[in-house]
Design a protein around this motif. Sequence first.
Motif, mmCIF file in Angstrom:
data_model
loop_
_atom_site.group_PDB
_atom_site.id
_atom_site.type_symbol
_atom_site.label_atom_id
_atom_site.label_comp_id
_atom_site.label_asym_id
_atom_site.label_seq_id
_atom_site.Cartn_x
_atom_site.Cartn_y
_atom_site.Cartn_z
ATOM 1 N N ASP A 156 0.819 -1.210 0.000
ATOM 2 C CA ASP A 156 0.000 0.000 0.000
ATOM 3 C C ASP A 156 0.852 1.259 0.000
ATOM 4 O O ASP A 156 0.445 2.279 -0.551
ATOM 5 C CB ASP A 156 -0.918 0.022 1.231
ATOM 6 C CG ASP A 156 -1.967 -1.079 1.173
ATOM 7 O OD1 ASP A 156 -2.382 -1.459 0.062
ATOM 8 O OD2 ASP A 156 -2.358 -1.561 2.248
ATOM 9 N N ASP A 157 2.031 1.179 0.632
ATOM 10 C CA ASP A 157 2.922 2.329 0.722
ATOM 11 C C ASP A 157 4.356 1.834 0.526
ATOM 12 O O ASP A 157 4.833 0.989 1.296
ATOM 13 C CB ASP A 157 2.770 3.012 2.086
ATOM 14 C CG ASP A 157 3.716 4.192 2.232
ATOM 15 O OD1 ASP A 157 3.416 5.263 1.664
ATOM 16 O OD2 ASP A 157 4.757 4.026 2.897
ATOM 17 N N GLN A 160 4.112 -0.425 -5.605
ATOM 18 C CA GLN A 160 2.972 0.367 -5.146
ATOM 19 C C GLN A 160 2.295 0.921 -6.380
ATOM 20 O O GLN A 160 2.889 1.710 -7.117
ATOM 21 C CB GLN A 160 3.405 1.505 -4.229
ATOM 22 C CG GLN A 160 2.223 2.368 -3.786
ATOM 23 C CD GLN A 160 2.637 3.591 -2.986
ATOM 24 O OE1 GLN A 160 3.775 3.753 -2.592
ATOM 25 N NE2 GLN A 160 1.680 4.466 -2.747
ATOM 26 N N GLU A 204 -3.504 5.059 -7.358
ATOM 27 C CA GLU A 204 -4.946 4.859 -7.169
ATOM 28 C C GLU A 204 -5.702 4.571 -8.447
ATOM 29 O O GLU A 204 -6.681 3.839 -8.415
ATOM 30 C CB GLU A 204 -5.549 6.076 -6.472
ATOM 31 C CG GLU A 204 -5.114 6.199 -5.030
ATOM 32 C CD GLU A 204 -5.712 7.396 -4.353
ATOM 33 O OE1 GLU A 204 -6.805 7.856 -4.787
ATOM 34 O OE2 GLU A 204 -5.123 7.881 -3.402
#
Length: 126
Positions: A75-76, A118, A121
């Motif tokens: 996610d990060d 990563q 979005e």
Amino acid sequence: MANRWSGVTIDCADPIRMSIFWAAVLGIPASSEHGDDPAWATVGSRAGRLPRLTFQRVAEPKAGKVRIHLDVEVDDIATGRRQVEELGGRFSGFRHDYDEGVVLNMLDPEGHEFCLVQYFENHVAD
């Protein structure tokens, strides 16, 4: 006959250490499929929903870049890198920035290459 991907086997010097590292990175429990045999260790199981990783002890050390590697989505990217380093892996020094995301080339405790990825979005999973 249906073919199914059941896992990946990785040659290494210390199967137990490698299974502990990868179990923590992937959040998948280590398995007892191989009993007390120190030459083998597994993360996941044949009955699991994800392919398993099996580690087998080999005498010869890793030489050169591997021709296949794992991509681990995070996610990060910074948090993922810190986790890998805290578990005994390391950053190779190579970072790739793409329109769809960021990739860090990482090394596990025995120097096997893998990528932390990563996705941004707007990335749509296949």
